[in-house]
Design a protein around this motif. Structure first.
Motif, PDB file in Angstrom:
ATOM      1  N   PRO A 117      20.700  31.135   1.071  1.00 52.96           N
ATOM      2  CA  PRO A 117      21.076  32.161   0.186  1.00 52.96           C
ATOM      3  C   PRO A 117      20.433  33.212   1.333  1.00 52.96           C
ATOM      4  N   ALA A 118      19.210  33.079   1.964  1.00 53.59           N
ATOM      5  CA  ALA A 118      18.571  33.441   2.665  1.00 53.59           C
ATOM      6  C   ALA A 118      20.263  34.036   3.432  1.00 53.59           C
ATOM      7  N   GLU A 119      20.969  33.059   4.596  1.00 54.35           N
ATOM      8  CA  GLU A 119      21.811  33.479   5.846  1.00 54.35           C
ATOM      9  C   GLU A 119      22.863  34.193   4.832  1.00 54.35           C
ATOM     10  N   TYR A 120      22.985  34.065   3.329  1.00 55.12           N
ATOM     11  CA  TYR A 120      24.196  35.666   2.565  1.00 55.12           C
ATOM     12  C   TYR A 120      23.252  36.331   3.096  1.00 55.12           C
ATOM     13  N   LEU A 121      22.120  36.683   2.680  1.00 52.84           N
ATOM     14  CA  LEU A 121      21.532  38.176   2.539  1.00 52.84           C
ATOM     15  C   LEU A 121      21.490  38.561   3.745  1.00 52.84           C
ATOM     16  N   LYS A 122      21.788  38.013   5.221  1.00 50.54           N
ATOM     17  CA  LYS A 122      21.346  37.821   6.866  1.00 50.54           C
ATOM     18  C   LYS A 122      23.165  38.289   6.850  1.00 50.54           C
ATOM     19  N   ALA A 123      24.047  38.437   6.993  1.00 51.83           N
ATOM     20  CA  ALA A 123      25.373  38.301   7.086  1.00 51.83           C
ATOM     21  C   ALA A 123      25.334  39.615   6.597  1.00 51.83           C
ATOM     22  N   HIS A 124      24.726  40.422   5.428  1.00 46.96           N
ATOM     23  CA  HIS A 124      25.363  41.536   4.392  1.00 46.96           C
ATOM     24  C   HIS A 124      24.598  42.599   5.585  1.00 46.96           C
ATOM     25  N   LEU A 125      22.913  41.844   5.750  1.00 50.42           N
ATOM     26  CA  LEU A 125      22.108  42.909   6.938  1.00 50.42           C
ATOM     27  C   LEU A 125      22.788  43.177   7.803  1.00 50.42           C
ATOM     28  N   ASP A 126      23.580  42.830   8.905  1.00 51.51           N
ATOM     29  CA  ASP A 126      23.859  42.401  10.056  1.00 51.51           C
ATOM     30  C   ASP A 126      24.533  43.788  10.140  1.00 51.51           C
ATOM     31  N   PRO A 127      24.282  44.436  11.336  1.00 50.20           N
ATOM     32  CA  PRO A 127      24.676  45.652  11.816  1.00 50.20           C
ATOM     33  C   PRO A 127      26.280  45.385  11.893  1.00 50.20           C
ATOM     34  N   ALA A 128      26.510  44.362  12.354  1.00 49.90           N
ATOM     35  CA  ALA A 128      27.926  43.994  13.035  1.00 49.90           C
ATOM     36  C   ALA A 128      28.800  44.406  11.420  1.00 49.90           C
ATOM     37  N   HIS A 129      28.657  43.826  10.852  1.00 46.06           N
ATOM     38  CA  HIS A 129      29.446  43.951   9.385  1.00 46.06           C
ATOM     39  C   HIS A 129      29.268  44.965   8.455  1.00 46.06           C
ATOM     40  N   LYS A 130      28.165  45.909   9.245  1.00 50.08           N
ATOM     41  CA  LYS A 130      28.102  47.333   8.486  1.00 50.08           C
ATOM     42  C   LYS A 130      29.667  47.919   7.684  1.00 50.08           C
ATOM     43  N   GLY A 131      30.222  48.282   8.915  1.00 47.58           N
ATOM     44  CA  GLY A 131      31.991  48.788   8.171  1.00 47.58           C
ATOM     45  C   GLY A 131      31.492  50.503   7.957  1.00 47.58           C
ATOM     46  N   GLN A 132      32.357  50.612   6.704  1.00 44.82           N
ATOM     47  CA  GLN A 132      31.969  52.514   6.340  1.00 44.82           C
ATOM     48  C   GLN A 132      30.301  52.407   5.609  1.00 44.82           C
ATOM     49  N   GLY A 133      29.276  50.838   5.611  1.00 40.86           N
ATOM     50  CA  GLY A 133      28.152  50.763   5.581  1.00 40.86           C
ATOM     51  C   GLY A 133      28.426  50.471   3.467  1.00 40.86           C
ATOM     52  N   PRO A 134      27.023  50.973   2.742  1.00 36.75           N
ATOM     53  CA  PRO A 134      25.715  51.462   4.220  1.00 36.75           C
ATOM     54  C   PRO A 134      24.868  49.475   3.973  1.00 36.75           C
ATOM     55  N   VAL A 135      24.448  49.566   5.336  1.00 43.25           N
ATOM     56  CA  VAL A 135      23.357  47.842   5.860  1.00 43.25           C
ATOM     57  C   VAL A 135      23.251  47.219   4.870  1.00 43.25           C
ATOM     58  N   GLY A 136      23.769  46.281   4.870  1.00 44.60           N
ATOM     59  CA  GLY A 136      22.995  45.278   3.777  1.00 44.60           C
ATOM     60  C   GLY A 136      24.520  45.330   2.785  1.00 44.60           C
ATOM     61  N   HIS A 137      24.942  46.785   2.225  1.00 43.45           N
ATOM     62  CA  HIS A 137      25.806  46.273   1.242  1.00 43.45           C
ATOM     63  C   HIS A 137      25.211  46.071  -0.202  1.00 43.45           C
ATOM     64  N   GLY A 138      24.091  46.844  -0.331  1.00 45.37           N
ATOM     65  CA  GLY A 138      23.422  46.713  -1.742  1.00 45.37           C
ATOM     66  C   GLY A 138      21.729  46.117  -1.260  1.00 45.37           C
ATOM     67  N   TYR A 139      22.427  44.949  -0.230  1.00 45.47           N
ATOM     68  CA  TYR A 139      20.755  44.116   0.077  1.00 45.47           C
ATOM     69  C   TYR A 139      20.186  44.907   0.930  1.00 45.47           C
ATOM     70  N   THR A 140      19.396  44.344   0.319  1.00 44.60           N
ATOM     71  CA  THR A 140      17.955  44.804   1.029  1.00 44.60           C
ATOM     72  C   THR A 140      16.969  44.378   1.902  1.00 44.60           C
ATOM     73  N   GLU A 141      16.249  44.525   3.351  1.00 45.82           N
ATOM     74  CA  GLU A 141      14.995  43.236   3.231  1.00 45.82           C
ATOM     75  C   GLU A 141      14.364  43.148   2.623  1.00 45.82           C
TER      76      GLU A 141
END
Length: 609
Positions: free
Chosen positions: A373-397
């Protein structure tokens, strides 16, 4: 204080009057004149925010309603729809055409079929005449669900259970990545909401974004959504090592002359298919912000077994794969999975160990490791995968720190989204929520309704449906926390006047359910997957009718791939078209997954509370 988009009353009135006048004089006009007339009305109405193209309802009296110019829907599933020219906001939707099998038997080719008309559903509130001329757009989104981006060569896959469940292996699965990219391309080509013409706000996934809970699939998913180059291959980088070149007649061998079970049903021989299936493809990424929801296939190995087992972790990255099983074996194990009697996968492990000498050698690959689950969140929070945003795609630190996967987000100024985590960390394909999450949801809804400037309308998202949240067993790590199922969640949502809808997936079927209780009512919108035919996503638009009611317009879309396939075309687009056609012909495919007319393109009316 109103949260509604403002459109000049005089402009709306003038537009409505012009539309009604145009409707009374259209009988003798040709197609071009028709489009010219309706185009003028759309511009006068402020590009469709108040009077949107396609926002149809049946005429309610001798004077034609403005929306009749756009499209007259089937009301309540009955009536005779009016045939009208194509409008720009309907292009690319099932309001115009749907992939349909052509004549014949055996393996059937697809082509352009008749549209699915819009059905007005008044189960929870009556649809009032004249609302099309009054309504304003509040917000909109596109729902992706059950993409199941799959590493078809993964050692933990249980394709050999095909006799027990058609979902264990599908002939189209090797093409899940180009198929999903074509869905992204379809959304990017939409010019606005099909019902209102207003700009779309975002895309929301409702889980099972991946299939095997593997890191490479997660990487592919992030790149499909945010953009990038993807090589949907694992193991040996030079060639395919899965069941489709195994020589086993249980599986379709597209490149081989082998008379396998699927070829006996008419499946074609396609030289170069497997090489094309593992070739690099490119996703442009969504042109909209997107948000993510977790599903059981994202959280659990195989979508049903508890995560963290060292045996499964080692087997996933190793060099052995079981591809065949003697007749009669595996049935007891799968029956235990369906009934939730093997949450830790003990029977599955026993089966794999007992078949060790029958396994085949494959190339080990660390990228197939299960993600946490932590790796799932980190993948979404990775700026490399921001696309049109937002960073995290809903998930946060905060989600990372608190080990949670639920959150809120703004669909628009007027509409609040709530994404839930209904997966069971103890291992089960069915869902539920814990007490902590349920209390958080209640606090979130109550706080929204106490806002001084007025409550936002709320759309709740989850993977599981109300009917598939039946797993109430305590989970490891929280044995004293109660789990809560679908009926209890329905009760909580109905108590809050701001909740309009609960949007979900999991069942792979279009199904729209009205929920009405003594406390309140809302709609539950379940959408078909993008791995099983008919391979759909859903646009949802929220509008205020300014008559005491709100409407949710739901419009189904297919990927951008053409309906007709060309067996010689193994380009990225050609593969996406084959993905759809193969899914239609897959043995065991359920023809009911498209749902009934009232589960497809709809206007869902409910009272403002």
């Amino acid at each position: 204080m109103s949260r509604i988009r403002s459109v000049a009353t005089a402009t709306s009135t003038a537009a409505a009057h012009s539309a009604a006048t145009a409707a009374r004089t259209l009988a003798g006009l040709d197609r071009r004149a028709f489009l010219t007339a309706t185009g003028a009305v759309s511009v006068a109405a402020g590009v469709g925010y108040a009077l949107g193209p396609g926002s149809g309802e049946a005429a309610a009296g001798p004077a034609a309603d403005p929306a009749v110019i756009a499209r007259t829907p089937v009301v309540g599933g009955r009536g005779r729809p009016v045939s009208v020219p194509q409008l720009p906001y309907e292009r690319g939707t099932t309001l115009l055409t749907v992939a349909t099998a052509r004549g014949g038997s055996g393996y059937r080719r697809l082509g352009d079929g008749p549209a699915w008309d819009r059905v007005v559903r008044g189960d929870l509130a009556a649809a009032k005449p004249g609302r099309a001329g009054r309504r304003t757009a509040l917000g909109s989104f596109v729902q992706f669900t059950d993409l199941h981006l799959v590493d078809v060569q993964h050692p933990l896959r249980y394709e050999y259970l095909r006799a027990q469940t058609a979902s264990s292996w599908r002939p189209q699965e090797a093409l899940s990545v180009p198929g999903a990219i074509a869905l992204v391309e379809r959304v990017n080509a939409l010019r606005g909401g099909p019902a209102t013409g207003a700009p779309l706000n975002c895309v929301v996934t409702t889980g099972d974004n991946t299939d095997n809970n593997s890191r490479n699939e997660l990487e592919w998913f992030m790149k499909v959504m945010s953009g990038g180059r993807i090589t949907p291959n694992s193991g040996d980088p030079r060639h395919y090592e899965g069941v489709q070149d195994s020589g086993l007649k249980l599986y379709w061998h597209p490149d081989s002359a082998l008379r396998d079970a699927d070829k006996k049903l008419g499946f074609p021989r396609l030289h170069g298919f497997l090489e094309a299936a593992i070739r690099e493809v490119n996703s442009p990424g969504l042109g909209l912000p997107w948000y993510s929801t977790v599903g059981n296939h994202d959280a659990l190995p195989g979508g049903c077994w508890a995560p963290g087992d060292p045996y499964f972790q080692e087997f996933a990255v190793g060099g052995r794969k079981l591809m065949n099983l003697d007749a009669g074996r595996g049935g007891a194990m799968w029956d235990a999975v369906k009934k939730g009697r093997d949450p830790k996968g003990d029977l599955f492990k026993a089966l794999l160990k007992s078949e060790a000498r029958h396994m085949r050698s494959v190339t080990p690959d660390e990228s197939r490791a299960p993600f946490t689950p932590a790796e799932y969140l980190k993948a979404h929070l990775d700026p490399a995968h921001k696309g049109q945003g937002p960073v995290g795609h809903g998930y946060t630190e905060a989600n990372l720190a608190e080990r949670t996967q639920y959150y809120t987000f703004r669909i628009s100024d007027d509409v609040l989204g709530v994404s839930l985590d209904t997966t069971d960390p103890g291992g089960h394909y069915e869902g539920s929520v814990g007490t902590a999450q349920l209390r958080w949801l209640e606090r979130t809804l109550a706080a929204n309704e106490k806002k001084a400037d007025g409550a936002a309308h709320v759309i709740v998202f989850s993977h599981h449906t109300s009917k598939t949240m039946r797993n109430l067993r305590p989970v490891p790590g929280a044995p004293h926390e109660k789990r809560h199922g679908g009926p209890e969640l329905v009760s909580v949502l109905a108590r809050h006047r701001s909740v309009l809808a609960w949007v979900n997936g999991h069942s792979h079927k279009n199904d729209i359910t009205p929920h009405h209780t003594a406390k309140g009512s809302f709609w539950e919108v379940s959408t078909a997957s993008h791995i099983d035919f008919p391979q759909l996503a859903r646009v949802v638009e929220v509008v205020d009718n300014h008559d005491g009611t709100v409407s949710l317009f739901t419009t189904l879309i297919e990927s951008s791939a053409p309906h007709r396939t060309d067996f010689a075309d193994l380009s990225q687009t050609g593969l996406a078209a084959l993905y759809r056609e193969l899914s239609f012909n897959a043995p065991g495919a359920k023809p009911t997954l498209g749902g009934d007319p009232g589960d497809r393109n709809t206007e869902l009316v409910l009272r403002k509370r």
